[in-house]
Design a protein around this motif. Structure first.
Motif, mmCIF file in Angstrom:
data_model
loop_
_atom_site.group_PDB
_atom_site.id
_atom_site.type_symbol
_atom_site.label_atom_id
_atom_site.label_comp_id
_atom_site.label_asym_id
_atom_site.label_seq_id
_atom_site.Cartn_x
_atom_site.Cartn_y
_atom_site.Cartn_z
ATOM 1 N N ALA A 222 48.964 17.732 -19.171
ATOM 2 C CA ALA A 222 48.137 16.850 -18.594
ATOM 3 C C ALA A 222 47.158 17.467 -18.919
ATOM 4 C CB ALA A 222 48.128 15.611 -18.075
ATOM 5 N N SER A 223 47.490 19.316 -17.856
ATOM 6 C CA SER A 223 46.308 19.956 -18.142
ATOM 7 C C SER A 223 45.949 20.893 -19.182
ATOM 8 C CB SER A 223 46.764 21.189 -17.146
ATOM 9 O OG SER A 223 47.760 22.108 -17.536
ATOM 10 N N GLY A 231 39.886 14.063 -24.020
ATOM 11 C CA GLY A 231 38.890 12.919 -22.542
ATOM 12 C C GLY A 231 39.648 11.200 -23.200
ATOM 13 N N LEU A 232 39.746 10.932 -24.449
ATOM 14 C CA LEU A 232 39.852 9.852 -24.953
ATOM 15 C C LEU A 232 42.109 9.761 -24.053
ATOM 16 C CD1 LEU A 232 38.135 9.160 -28.109
ATOM 17 C CD2 LEU A 232 37.905 9.034 -25.781
ATOM 18 N N LEU A 233 42.597 10.189 -24.652
ATOM 19 C CA LEU A 233 44.336 10.557 -24.510
ATOM 20 C C LEU A 233 44.238 10.299 -22.470
ATOM 21 C CD1 LEU A 233 47.167 10.646 -25.189
ATOM 22 C CD2 LEU A 233 46.589 13.246 -25.860
ATOM 23 N N LEU A 234 43.368 11.271 -21.790
ATOM 24 C CA LEU A 234 43.168 11.360 -20.517
ATOM 25 C C LEU A 234 43.161 10.340 -20.198
ATOM 26 C CD1 LEU A 234 42.583 14.876 -20.259
ATOM 27 C CD2 LEU A 234 44.770 14.365 -19.377
ATOM 28 N N ALA A 245 51.794 13.054 -22.576
ATOM 29 C CA ALA A 245 52.134 13.612 -23.402
ATOM 30 C C ALA A 245 51.781 14.136 -24.944
ATOM 31 C CB ALA A 245 53.624 13.978 -23.156
ATOM 32 N N LEU A 246 51.351 15.261 -25.223
ATOM 33 C CA LEU A 246 50.955 15.166 -27.064
ATOM 34 C C LEU A 246 52.040 15.854 -27.753
ATOM 35 C CD1 LEU A 246 49.479 14.720 -29.245
ATOM 36 C CD2 LEU A 246 48.165 16.384 -29.296
#
Ligand code: BES
Ligand code: ZN
Ligand code: ZN
Length: 501
Positions: A222-223, A231-234, A245-246
């Protein structure tokens, strides 16, 4: 399970059971085909002929009949499986026939099975690979968490009986095994419930695959996502106490084609989709553990690619999140900024797949991918359109789509092209941000694809909406109910055939 090619005469075979395919007979006088079935008919004193004449068995696809103690043979049982019409029979049918034979004989307690590929036309490499896949895929059961193993039956040995042992057939056997085991691995990931398979656990599994098969693996936390501006994933992730996680898995060939393509495979990795604040009805919600089926297919495909070593660079991307309605969850009306810089108005938090994929797509483009393929359980609307038979394919590049359709046809995975013309863009308008995450009631699978296309821009891309095909509602003769692992074989085939396409 041991799987081997065996060169042996029919009469000398020893196994708990033998299985043979028989084609539909056009008339009671027509020859029984293929030749091996005709020979069996002779050896068994017209048993097959009588079976046909009784009308009980017509050779239709996956029809089956079992003979105990077949005369003149040493095997204890003989299973005939219908292969349908001869002119429609190919490796896709053989894959199913092998799977159905395995499942039938396993249920009857056979521990060793001889699958007859004595007819040269059945033993070409493509057919051998398909038959191996059929056996291993048919063997799979999503029953890991059943503790009573007393009833469990197991086929320990399968022999493919051939008239000629060719090295190409042996290679095909090994390739089929690699692909089917990768697909069963993906199916295992999909069957895991969401309490046991969080985004963190999925990333851990991807790391294990990478270290076992020699891939590079990077997991963005996330960081790092914050730093990059995803911003969309978060936004989707923030409603859950499970961190996102990506997952990035990279395959670099030893000798890549100079100036060659760099393929990006993307898969939706929502480990559970409650809908978020736009919460789903509780009925059937338990199935939303399969909302990471696209991601699982990508991880499985990367595992197979690492072993098959094609000369093409391939990177897999799996944005993994849990879509939950927690106290910090995003709300309908929230506006979030994507990695691409475009702003999105989140009108419906249940349309989360396209949000996480959009950031992953931008990231894949930044890493230099020249072609993108994604698989996602993206919309209920694709199930309305195509049922549980075909996955929908959307593209901005007909040539790439043709590669995918050809690969899917060859691999027996059903995919149907859907429209994606610019006219649909009018359905995605927001007064407050660059784009909303949903359109109106109509054409929901298309507006979802249209949303992705805004982030793909001009990079050649194919999107597969697998919401209707990643999960089998009822078991079939050749497959257990539950996760299918599709479109893993199509992905692998596109990569293997890349330079000949
Ligand atoms: N994961 C679902 C889509 C889905 C539905 C997968 C059924 C498998 C079976 C997806 O995130 C979703 O909820 N989509 C919404 C979109 C809508 C809010 C525009 C849908 O299809 O209802
Ligand atoms: Zn959803
Ligand atoms: Zn979803």
């Amino acid at each position: 399970m041991q799987i081997q090619l065996l060169r042996q005469r029919l009469e000398d075979l020893e196994a708990d059971a033998a299985a043979v395919v028989v084609w539909e007979r056009t008339s009671p006088e027509a020859p029984i085909e293929p030749a091996t079935a005709a020979r069996i008919n002779t050896l068994t004193r017209n048993w097959l002929d009588e079976l046909f004449r009784s009308g009980e068995f017509r050779g239709k696809t996956l029809e089956a009949a079992l003979l105990h103690r077949p005369p003149e043979l040493k095997v204890s049982r003989l299973l005939v499986v219908g292969g349908g019409k001869r002119e429609n029979f190919g490796s896709s049918e053989l894959r199913k026939v092998a799977g159905a034979a395995l499942r039938t004989l396993k249920s009857k307690g056979a521990r060793s099975v001889a699958f007859l590929l004595l007819d040269p036309e059945l033993a070409d490499p493509e057919n051998v690979a398909a038959a191996v896949e059929g056996i291993l895929l048919g063997d799979y059961e999503p029953d890991r968490y059943k503790t009573d193993k007393s009833e469990r039956k197991q086929v320990e040995q399968v022999h493919f009986v051939v008239s000629e042992a060719r090295p190409a057939a042996q290679e095909a056997l090994e390739r089929g095994r690699v692909i089917a085991e990768a697909q069963n691995y993906a199916r295992d990931l999909v069957s895991e419930p969401a309490n046991r398979l969080t985004p963190t656990v999925l990333a851990e599994r991807a790391r294990q695959v990478a270290s076992e098969y020699g891939l590079e693996c990077e997991v963005l936390d996330a960081s790092r996502m914050k730093q990059l501006g995803m911003g969309l994933l978060l936004g989707v992730a923030q409603g859950s106490s499970e961190p996102p996680a990506l997952i990035v898995l990279d395959y670099r060939p030893e000798s890549p084609t100079p100036g060659g393509a760099h393929l990006g495979l993307l898969g939706k990795g929502v480990t559970f989709d409650t809908g978020g604040i736009s919460i789903k009805p509780s009925e059937g919600m338990e199935k939303m553990k399969y909302d990471m089926a696209g991601g699982a297919a990508v991880i499985g495909a990367m595992r197979a690619i690492a072993q098959l070593k094609p000369p093409v660079r391939v990177t897999g991307f799996v944005p993994a999140v849990e879509n939950m309605p927690g106290g910090r969850a995003q709300r309908p009306g929230d506006i979030v900024t994507s990695l691409s810089g475009k702003t999105v108005e989140v009108l419906n938090t249940d349309a989360e797949g396209r949000l996480i994929l959009a950031d992953a797509i931008t990231y894949a483009k930044r890493l230099g991918c020249t072609h993108l393929l994604d698989a996602a359980t993206l919309t209920g609307a694709i199930v309305v359109a195509l049922g549980h038979v075909n996955a929908g394919a959307f593209t901005n590049d007909e040539q790439l789509l043709n590669r995918v359709l050809a690969a899917a046809r060859r691999e027996g995975e059903k995919i149907w092209p859907m429209p994606l013309d610019e006219d649909y863009k009018d359905m995605l308008k927001s007064p407050f941000a660059d784009i909303p995450n949903v359109g109106n009631r109509w054409g929901g699978a298309i507006t979802a694809a249209m949303f992705l296309k805004e982030f793909v821009e001009t990079t050649p891309w194919v999107h597969l909406d697998i919401a209707g095909t990643a999960w089998l509602e009822e078991s079939k003769p050749h497959l257990a109910k539950g996760p299918t692992g599709m479109p893993l074989r199509t992905f692998v085939r596109v990569v293997l055939d890349w330079n000949s396409g």
